[in-house]
Design a protein around this motif. Structure first.
Motif, PDB file in Angstrom:
ATOM      1  N   LEU A  11      47.289 -17.870   2.559  1.00 52.84           N
ATOM      2  CA  LEU A  11      47.210 -18.275   1.095  1.00 52.84           C
ATOM      3  C   LEU A  11      46.588 -19.834   1.450  1.00 52.84           C
ATOM      4  CD1 LEU A  11      50.197 -16.909  -0.904  1.00 52.84           C
ATOM      5  CD2 LEU A  11      48.116 -16.205  -1.091  1.00 52.84           C
TER       6      LEU A  11
ATOM      7  N   CYS B   5      43.073 -20.894   0.055  1.00 56.77           N
ATOM      8  CA  CYS B   5      42.740 -22.073  -0.617  1.00 56.77           C
ATOM      9  C   CYS B   5      41.710 -23.066  -0.032  1.00 56.77           C
ATOM     10  CB  CYS B   5      44.119 -22.984  -0.958  1.00 56.77           C
ATOM     11  SG  CYS B   5      44.968 -22.014  -1.999  1.00 56.77           S
TER      12      CYS B   5
ATOM     13  N   MET C  94      53.032  -9.768  -6.219  1.00 58.32           N
ATOM     14  CA  MET C  94      52.824 -11.368  -6.346  1.00 58.32           C
ATOM     15  C   MET C  94      51.879 -11.523  -5.293  1.00 58.32           C
ATOM     16  SD  MET C  94      53.502 -14.310  -7.282  1.00 58.32           S
ATOM     17  CE  MET C  94      54.918 -15.123  -6.097  1.00 58.32           C
ATOM     18  N   PRO C  95      52.187 -11.376  -3.836  1.00 59.99           N
ATOM     19  CA  PRO C  95      51.506 -11.961  -2.577  1.00 59.99           C
ATOM     20  C   PRO C  95      50.199 -11.347  -3.118  1.00 59.99           C
ATOM     21  CG  PRO C  95      53.603 -11.247  -2.050  1.00 59.99           C
ATOM     22  CD  PRO C  95      53.770 -10.841  -3.509  1.00 59.99           C
TER      23      PRO C  95
ATOM     24  N   PHE D 185      48.339 -10.026  -5.480  1.00 61.44           N
ATOM     25  CA  PHE D 185      47.504 -10.593  -6.381  1.00 61.44           C
ATOM     26  C   PHE D 185      46.929 -12.161  -6.000  1.00 61.44           C
ATOM     27  CE2 PHE D 185      48.413  -7.064  -8.805  1.00 61.44           C
ATOM     28  CZ  PHE D 185      47.396  -6.533  -9.597  1.00 61.44           C
ATOM     29  N   LEU D 186      47.825 -12.794  -5.618  1.00 62.55           N
ATOM     30  CA  LEU D 186      47.570 -14.242  -5.052  1.00 62.55           C
ATOM     31  C   LEU D 186      46.409 -14.130  -4.116  1.00 62.55           C
ATOM     32  CD1 LEU D 186      50.923 -16.161  -4.541  1.00 62.55           C
ATOM     33  CD2 LEU D 186      48.987 -16.691  -6.041  1.00 62.55           C
ATOM     34  N   VAL D 187      46.524 -13.153  -3.049  1.00 68.74           N
ATOM     35  CA  VAL D 187      45.442 -13.284  -2.055  1.00 68.74           C
ATOM     36  C   VAL D 187      44.247 -12.777  -2.726  1.00 68.74           C
ATOM     37  CG1 VAL D 187      44.579 -11.732   0.018  1.00 68.74           C
ATOM     38  CG2 VAL D 187      47.157 -12.924  -0.115  1.00 68.74           C
TER      39      VAL D 187
ATOM     40  N   ILE E  71      43.229 -12.739  -5.952  1.00 68.10           N
ATOM     41  CA  ILE E  71      42.595 -13.647  -6.837  1.00 68.10           C
ATOM     42  C   ILE E  71      42.019 -14.846  -6.110  1.00 68.10           C
ATOM     43  CG2 ILE E  71      43.442 -15.742  -8.399  1.00 68.10           C
ATOM     44  CD1 ILE E  71      44.983 -13.752  -9.765  1.00 68.10           C
ATOM     45  N   LEU E  72      42.460 -15.288  -4.863  1.00 66.47           N
ATOM     46  CA  LEU E  72      41.769 -16.359  -4.183  1.00 66.47           C
ATOM     47  C   LEU E  72      40.415 -15.868  -3.534  1.00 66.47           C
ATOM     48  CD1 LEU E  72      44.854 -18.064  -2.319  1.00 66.47           C
ATOM     49  CD2 LEU E  72      43.315 -18.807  -4.417  1.00 66.47           C
TER      50      LEU E  72
END
Lengths: 397, 671
Positions: free
Chosen positions: A86, A90, A154-155, A157-159, A161-162
């Protein structure tokens, strides 16, 4: 050398397929590099040859190294790696590389080495291992939607979206692969429908935002739209141009091909050594060459199924499928793009296309598969006898 | 329990099956591209990637007889900017320095340029013009400007080369040197020498090579050697002498301007060889400026007027129907034929005069009467005699656009012959020649009857190798008897020499000229439009003529003057005079140096002193300061001299007869 061969463990056929693909990759990459060299991206075609060679050697070192690691370690490693990935994503996104005003920040520069690295590829592998770990962990529980949101989605979607702003196709493929993996892991279909629906919702929101505020962030929405548009209405767009050239390449190839290095379309196809290498292979080696490549990937698929079947643990099975199927899927997508079965995406042909990240991450995945196939007997015993700190970490969460 | 091995595998088989089907779909699509759509795409493949490229041959140069370059091809460049191709970072970094450099180059404001280039980038302009038609050195300079020096792919430099034909000598003889131009529709215009010899010599043969496309706008040769090697064009050496051309050009220009004439031409031809040394054609444009418009000398046929009297008398003398000393009655200056009147320019005529004088004063009635009496019964004889002297033939010039001479013939029914045709022909009406055709006849007279063809080309060369030399071409070895020629020569000489001659105003005792004036009415059928053609044709020097020359000026302003002697004569004289100052009759130069006693003495004194004093200080007092300075600086020791004031040296810081040392300073005071 003899010793090295003795140390090689795991499914020999997967080793062989990987080696064959790698060896076959040299000529098309060398041929396609001539255009890059001409355009001044490197001093000579041989530089590209050497570069590709180095990439592959490193890749096989990765396979070798990874397949020596007992696969249960990957459970814990994936947990550790998710935050790292993550952070890397970023970093990549804020590096803000743009191509013609569209966001194409997919690479980060590795300090000191002077190489660039496509973080999304690493993220994909890590995420798949993570999901496999989660699915195997809950194999005996009743899955609730609520319960799976935080540790699983959660993980994911986080990945995603980035990755999404810079690389829609990769994000979509990762999403699809995750969905496939949780489906394999027995995730209830009705929950999956909700997830897919929300995935589409997020995507729509993203596109609408990007359209409404074009300057808010650099993104490639216009490129995607253009590609999809040119797929549905072939015309004189950039993507249409690429596809046109790819089809010309395929048509001129015939059954036997025009011969090594004699491709003409390599001069016109952008990314002829990566995204469109399949077209070049067919132009130079004909249908025969294309069938060989296709067969190798399908055989690889077959071997993955075998390895999954033989694996004794649920985690082993899911791990093999989680990292193995994306390779085949990516290969199929790449070939589908070349034959205009699919809109233009930036997917490479695993192990054949030039490009370090793609090769290394494929090798990482193959290493994991081989590790599963190698250790399937020993693992069981060791699982009982040894206590691994990472495993404890994994169990605790 | 969410999952067990069995349902994992079942689901796996489902997914693997899907993938396999996907693979099959790819294969199916592949086959369909190859076999169903194959032909379409294969056709596309070859149509776009191989082309036959022409390698243009270098066009040869055109030189003057003395080797000056008259026409040459030079490469010119258009520099454009693909404003889109450079990366944002590169563009931002270099756009300002680029504009500064461009501003220095073109003088345009850097800010304005930057604004334009940025707009071009915003408008996705891949073809933004930076400079058009610049020379090679400028191209090299621009290529090294910031951004452009990154090349085509990174910087967006677009260079287009074209070849332009240039005339280094400017407007001089431009029309005769000419050009070859092919427009979009393939129509060729080729005036002048460049045009005439374009196909045969200058153009060369274009080469060809097959090229394969290797990128957008990038082509590489298919094989090592060219399919057809280009052959450069040959160089053409003309007979034009730049100096004479220059003289002729400016003499004509001055006279055209003075008489506000419509147009005019001068041709200077070497008598013996027929080589054209100068040919100037000037016409007036709307703004009243004169420039080389059309090749009047070659292409404009007009009624000759009085210059034709020479041809008429040549025929009569040759047929021995009259002689110089025969007396002819000019009849008060008017004679009528069928109600049409021939008038003399002198009111009341010249009375009874010799044929010779009739020619010298250019009496229309006199000459007409001679010819009328001699040939009235058999005009064919007169015409045949003219034919014998090759007057009805064109010159067969390489330069296109030469019309055939017009001579009325009673046997040819083309409407030109009439009851008065013979009489009118006698003083130059009804007949029509180009200036060059007239000159060719006059040159033949100067050349003792040998008619040579006017020539523009000396030789055709490939570097130093002569490919084709051009020799003198004789049209007629003897246009008429020697006797007739010498009579004609005498007449032409007298026109200038005799006081009553129409050309006497040109007379100069320093050099001799011979020639005939001509004042021809133009558009005489309509009194309103009546205009004149003033001409002068002749040669110089009278003995052993070197050059013949014709001057024709059309439509001089009548209020300023229109007689051939006034309008065209001075051009002839100026050309002759200026050429003569180049080739003086007397090759002796008197020295202008006169020995002055005082200067000589001083020089001797200085010389003696310099022999005597080499390291010892001499007495310089009384010597001119500049001499003293020179003296000290040329001594064998290095002394530093400080000179105060100028004029005559009054004192010196070092006493005489002292030994001087290196780097010693000597101060001289002068006043």
């Amino acid at each position: 050398m003899q010793k090295l061969f003795k140390n090689i463990k795991g499914d020999r056929l997967i080793w062989a397929i990987a080696a064959l693909l790698a060896i076959l990759s040299f000529l098309p990459v060398y041929s396609a590099a001539s255009n890059l060299a001409y355009k001044g991206a490197g001093s000579s075609t041989f530089t590209f040859f050497v570069k590709h060679f180095v990439h592959l050697v490193l890749g096989f070192a990765i396979i070798y190294g990874v397949h020596k690691i007992p696969y249960r370690y990957f459970k814990g490693l994936s947990l550790v790696m998710i935050p790292v990935v993550l952070v890397l994503l970023c970093l990549t996104i804020f590096q803000g590389k743009t191509i013609d005003g569209a966001n194409a920040s997919r690479w980060i520069q590795i300090p000191f080495v002077g190489m660039s690295f496509q973080t999304s590829a690493l993220a994909a592998v890590v995420l798949m291992v993570y999901v496999a770990r989660y699915m195997s962990k809950i194999k005996d529980e009743i899955i609730t939607f609520k319960g799976s949101i935080l540790p699983l989605w959660m993980p994911v979607f986080l990945v995603l979206i980035l990755i999404l702003p810079a690389n829609f196709s990769t994000a979509a493929i990762i999403f699809l692969m995750v969905v496939m993996l949780v489906f394999l892991g027995g995730y209830p279909l009705r929950y999956l429908a909700v997830i897919i629906g929300s995935g589409i919702l997020v995507l729509t929101l993203f596109i609408l935002t990007a359209k409404a505020f074009p300057d808010a962030m650099p993104n490639r929405v216009d490129t995607w739209m253009g590609r999809i548009d040119s797929f549905t209405n072939p015309g004189d767009s950039d993507a249409g141009y690429q596809i046109d050239k790819a089809k010309i390449a395929i048509a001129t190839g015939g059954i036997q091909g025009v011969g090594p290095g004699k491709s003409m379309q390599k001069n016109f196809l952008p990314q002829s050594s990566s995204d469109f290498i399949f077209a070049i292979i067919i132009e130079e080696y004909g249908l025969i060459g294309g069938f060989v490549i296709m067969t190798l990937y399908l055989w690889f698929l077959f071997r993955i199924v075998i390895v999954a079947q033989k694996s004794d643990t649920i985690f082993g099975k899911l791990l093999v499928l989680g990292v193995g199927l994306p390779i085949v899927f990516q290969a199929l997508i790449n070939m589908a793009v070349a034959v205009e079965l699919f809109p233009v995406t930036g997917q490479t042909l695993p192990l054949i296309s030039s490009g370090g990240t793609s090769i290394w991450m494929t090798c990482l995945a193959i290493g994991i598969i081989l590790s599963v196939s190698a250790k399937r007997e020993e693992i069981k015993e060791k699982e009982i006898s040894e206590e691994n700190p990472l495993e404890i970490l994994s169990e605790a969460i | 329990m969410a999952v067990n091995e069995k349902n994992i595998l079942n689901r796996l088989y489902f997914i693997a099956g899907c993938m396999f089907i996907f693979g099959l779909a790819v294969v199916f699509k592949l086959l369909s591209i190859q076999f169903l759509q194959g032909d379409v795409y294969r056709a596309k493949a070859t149509e776009r990637v191989v082309k036959n490229d022409t390698i243009p041959a270098n066009r040869g140069n055109v030189y003057s007889v003395n080797g000056n370059l008259l026409a040459t091809s030079i490469p010119k460049y258009d520099i454009r900017l693909d404003a889109l191709t450079s990366k944002a970072k590169t563009f931002e970094k270099y756009v300002k320095p680029l504009c500064d450099s461009l501003s220095k180059y073109s003088g345009k404001s850097s800010n304005k340029l930057e604004k334009d280039i940025r707009r071009a980038r915003a408008n996705r302009n891949r073809y933004f013009l930076l400079a058009r038609n610049i020379g090679y050195s400028d191209y090299i300079r621009l290529r090294n400007f910031p951004l452009l020096n990154l090349g085509a792919f990174k910087g967006g430099l677009v260079v287009e080369q074209t070849t332009k034909r240039e005339h280094p000598m400017g407007g001089i003889a431009q029309r005769t040197i000419g050009y070859e131009r092919i427009d979009d529709k393939g129509n060729v215009t080729r005036p002048g020498i460049d045009g005439a010899f374009g196909v045969k010599y200058l153009r060369g043969v274009d080469g060809q090579r097959m090229k394969q496309q290797i990128g957008k706008g990038q082509w590489k040769p298919l094989s090592d050697a060219n399919e057809i090697e280009p052959q450069d064009g040959y160089d053409v050496y003309t007979t034009i002498d730049v100096n004479i051309q220059d003289i002729a050009h400016h003499a004509l220009l001055a006279q055209l301007e003075k008489y506000k004439a419509d147009h005019g031409c001068v041709v200077v031809m070497e008598t013996k060889t027929g080589e054209i040394r100068a040919i100037s054609n000037l016409g007036r444009n709307k703004n009243g400026h004169y420039y080389e418009r059309l090749n009047y000398a070659v292409g404009e046929s007009h009624e000759s007027g009085s210059t034709f009297k020479l041809m008429a008398l040549a025929a009569a003398f040759e047929d021995k129907v009259t002689d110089t000393s025969d007396v002819v009655d000019t009849e008060r200056g008017i004679i009528s034929f069928y109600g049409k009147k021939v008038r003399d320019s002198k009111h009341g005529g010249y009375g009874k005069i010799s044929v010779s004088k009739a020619f010298e004063v250019s009496s229309n009635t006199g000459i007409v009467k001679v010819i009328d009496q001699a040939y009235r019964k058999q005009p064919e004889k007169f015409v045949d005699r003219l034919y014998d002297m090759n007057l009805n033939n064109d010159l067969d010039l390489p330069i296109i656009g030469e019309p055939k001479p017009i001579i009325p013939d009673p046997r040819v029914k083309n409407g030109r012959w009439s009851g008065i045709a013979l009489q009118w022909m006698a003083y130059g009406y009804g007949v029509s020649f180009t200036p060059l055709q007239t000159l060719t006849f006059y040159n033949a007279v100067a050349n003792d009857g040998v008619m040579v063809k006017p020539r523009f080309l000396k030789e055709v060369k490939e570097f130093d190798k002569v490919i084709e030399p051009f020799e003198k071409e004789v049209i007629n070895n003897q246009i008429c008897s020697k006797e007739t020629i010498s009579k004609l020569q005498a007449l032409l000489k007298n026109v200038v020499e005799k006081e009553h001659g129409t050309g006497h105003r040109l007379y100069s005792k320093n050099f001799s000229m011979a020639g005939k004036t001509g004042t021809c009415q133009k558009d005489y059928r309509d009194k309103e439009k009546l205009n004149y053609i003033s001409s002068f044709a002749g040669y110089f020097p009278v003995e052993n003529p070197k050059y013949s020359c014709i001057v024709v000026i059309h439509e001089p302003d009548k209020s300023v003057g229109y007689y051939g002697a006034d309008v065209s004569g001075p051009v002839f004289k100026r050309v002759a005079q200026k050429i003569f100052t180049d080739t003086p009759i007397v090759d002796e130069v008197e020295t202008l140096e006169v020995k002055m006693g005082a200067v000589e003495d001083e020089y001797q004194h200085y010389y003696k002193m310099s022999q005597k004093f080499k390291t010892i200080m001499p007495n310089l007092v009384g010597m001119p300061a500049m001499d003293a300075l020179a003296f000290l600086e040329n001594m064998q020791v290095d002394v530093k001299v400080k000179l105060d004031g100028n004029g005559i040296v009054k004192s010196q810081s070092v006493n005489k007869n002292t030994k001087l040392k290196n780097n010693q300073t000597v101060v001289l005071k002068a006043s």
